[in-house]
Design an enzyme around this catalytic site. Structure first.
Site, PDB file in Angstrom:
ATOM      1  N   ASN A  50      -5.856   2.060   8.686  1.00 45.30           N
ATOM      2  CA  ASN A  50      -6.569   1.488   9.829  1.00 45.30           C
ATOM      3  C   ASN A  50      -5.772   1.585  11.131  1.00 45.30           C
ATOM      4  OD1 ASN A  50      -8.831   0.539   8.254  1.00 45.30           O
ATOM      5  ND2 ASN A  50      -7.464  -1.032   7.446  1.00 45.30           N
ATOM      6  N   HIS A 136     -15.944 -10.160   5.217  1.00 43.44           N
ATOM      7  CA  HIS A 136     -14.720  -9.771   4.514  1.00 43.44           C
ATOM      8  C   HIS A 136     -14.300 -10.856   3.517  1.00 43.44           C
ATOM      9  CE1 HIS A 136     -10.321  -9.032   4.105  1.00 43.44           C
ATOM     10  NE2 HIS A 136     -10.711  -7.769   4.145  1.00 43.44           N
ATOM     11  N   GLU A 178     -18.334 -10.861  11.069  1.00 45.35           N
ATOM     12  CA  GLU A 178     -17.439  -9.833  11.578  1.00 45.35           C
ATOM     13  C   GLU A 178     -18.096  -9.190  12.794  1.00 45.35           C
ATOM     14  OE1 GLU A 178     -15.101  -7.700   8.027  1.00 45.35           O
ATOM     15  OE2 GLU A 178     -17.270  -7.525   7.847  1.00 45.35           O
ATOM     16  N   SER A 182     -16.483  -4.083   8.252  1.00 46.12           N
ATOM     17  CA  SER A 182     -15.293  -3.366   7.795  1.00 46.12           C
ATOM     18  C   SER A 182     -15.595  -2.206   6.871  1.00 46.12           C
ATOM     19  CB  SER A 182     -14.341  -4.340   7.091  1.00 46.12           C
ATOM     20  OG  SER A 182     -14.991  -4.963   5.992  1.00 46.12           O
ATOM     21  N   ASP A 207     -14.865 -12.526  13.557  1.00 50.12           N
ATOM     22  CA  ASP A 207     -13.683 -11.787  13.110  1.00 50.12           C
ATOM     23  C   ASP A 207     -13.689 -10.423  13.803  1.00 50.12           C
ATOM     24  OD1 ASP A 207     -11.747 -10.315  11.812  1.00 50.12           O
ATOM     25  OD2 ASP A 207     -12.328 -10.933   9.798  1.00 50.12           O
ATOM     26  N   HIS A 210     -11.763  -5.333  13.243  1.00 52.81           N
ATOM     27  CA  HIS A 210     -12.042  -3.910  13.447  1.00 52.81           C
ATOM     28  C   HIS A 210     -12.634  -3.638  14.832  1.00 52.81           C
ATOM     29  CE1 HIS A 210     -11.282  -2.874   9.190  1.00 52.81           C
ATOM     30  NE2 HIS A 210     -11.712  -4.108   8.984  1.00 52.81           N
ATOM     31  N   LYS A 242      -4.147  -3.373  12.481  1.00 58.50           N
ATOM     32  CA  LYS A 242      -5.050  -2.220  12.542  1.00 58.50           C
ATOM     33  C   LYS A 242      -4.808  -1.466  13.849  1.00 58.50           C
ATOM     34  CE  LYS A 242      -8.306  -4.047   9.199  1.00 58.50           C
ATOM     35  NZ  LYS A 242      -7.418  -5.124   8.702  1.00 58.50           N
TER      36      LYS A 242
END
Length: 389
Positions: A50, A136, A178, A182, A207, A210, A242
């Site tokens: 990542n 996640h 998220e 992900s 979250d 990413h 990441k």
């Protein structure tokens, strides 16, 4: 000498005897995992990690880690409330907050710990958590530990969130999602979710693991793109492992929330602070991102090129998913890619729903045209092989 067991139970079996048949069932289902240590000079092109901005090996980021280790030592030496908070941690928190538009930030030892800390500390037995079905595992585990009532709603469904909140009897509620999924790279409908939350007096927890460094203005995340950065009814979590190429996690929130976490978040209070080298690397990477705001654009261009090579639509993030179906098909495809010089992710249940095992390719800002050409050739061969009867 063999161990001699004194058996007094009516069931004279070894206490770990269940592990062998459990492993056999997982192997038969194509779900057995194994660790594959990689060498520092591994020749494979890595599209499984990542490191979205290509900063994990950037000399400026490495120098940041080295300087921090020489100044502060190899470890933080204690929890953040004892000796684990250095001036470097405070500097990193201030710059994370300023970059993302948050009022305050709090650094944890991992993104996993940050998610555990924020959800458990902001909920409890008198609260409801509405959780997206595709969240996640760290968010799922945080919900389980929260002691709150948890309602899992379909992925990216604001109407289902609205219905769950309308039916609640609890005094407080949180909605958690998220920003960038992900495993498929899709973007959450944050505008709609925030509108629902505001209508019900509910906190939105996002979250951005990413999202940071990839989406939003200058890589500031999807909340910034949605105009929600710094909103007083929104809390974000991020990872430093990441796009920033380091290790650790953080919560970005109103100052009152950060103060509450310092008092109550168990994964913060009882955990050793983030290692200085990781904090130094993350701070250096954040400054590179600030100085080079077009790097996220390079990630998205690379993602579009990888998607074209795989014959799937271009994603709005760095994650390119190639759904193949059954676990053994995905495992075989990933192995064939590695044999041809390309390392890709292989996601199987429970990481993804049954029947959707996939290859997961992650774009990187530093991918070259030669890299993309390699991917195109390898995928053309491998995907043809797995499609053959």
């Amino acid at each position: 000498m063999a161990t001699v067991w004194s058996v007094t139970s009516p069931h004279p079996v070894h206490p770990l005897a269940w592990l062998a048949p459990h492993a056999a069932r997982r192997r038969a289902a194509g779900l057995r995992r194994e660790l594959r240590p990689r060498a520092a000079d591994e020749p494979l092109l890595d599209l499984a990690g990542n490191d979205y901005l290509g900063l994990a090996t950037d000399p400026r980021v490495i120098d940041g880690a080295v300087r921090a280790a020489r100044t502060w030592g190899a470890g933080a030496t204690g929890s953040r409330l004892v000796t684990g908070t250095t001036a470097l941690h405070a500097e990193l928190e201030a710059e994370l907050a300023a970059f993302t538009g948050a009022e305050a930030a709090l650094v944890f030892s991992s993104g996993y710990a940050a998610n555990l800390g924020v959800l458990t500390a902001l909920s409890g037995p008198d609260a409801l958590i509405v959780s997206d079905a595709a969240n996640h595992a760290s968010l799922v585990d945080a919900c389980r530990l929260s002691r709150a009532r948890v309602v899992v709603v379909p992925h990216d469904d604001p109407d289902a969130v609205d219905a769950a909140l309308a039916a609640r009897t609890e005094a407080r509620a949180l909605v958690v999602t998220e920003s960038v999924n992900s495993v498929d790279g899709g973007l959450a409908p944050l505008h709609a979710l925030h509108g629902v939350c505001r209508g019900h007096g509910t906190l939105l927890v996002v979250d951005e693991a990413h999202g940071l460094g990839v989406v939003g203005p200058g890589g500031r995340g999807l909340l910034a793109e949605a105009g929600l950065a710094g909103a007083d009814d929104v809390v974000a979590t991020v990872t430093l492992s990441k796009a920033l190429g380091s290790q650790g996690g953080a919560v970005l929130a109103p100052a009152a929330v950060v103060a509450h976490l310092v008092d109550t978040a168990r994964s913060f209070i009882f955990d050793t602070g983030l290692a200085p080298a990781s904090a130094g690397a993350a701070l250096a990477a954040l400054r590179v991102l600030g100085d080079e705001p077009r790097r996220p654009d390079a990630v998205l261009r690379a993602a579009a090129a990888l998607a074209a090579a795989a014959g799937v639509p271009a994603p709005p993030s760095a994650v390119v998913a190639v759904v193949l179906g059954e676990p053994d098909v995905a495992v075989a495809a990933a192995r064939r890619c590695a044999e041809r010089g390309l390392r890709v992710g292989c996601f199987r249940p429970p990481s993804v729903p049954e029947g959707t095992s996939r290859l997961r390719l992650t774009a990187r800002a530093t991918l070259t045209e030669a890299d993309v050409a390699l991917v195109r050739g390898v995928l053309a061969e491998v995907l043809t092989l797995v499609a053959a009867p």
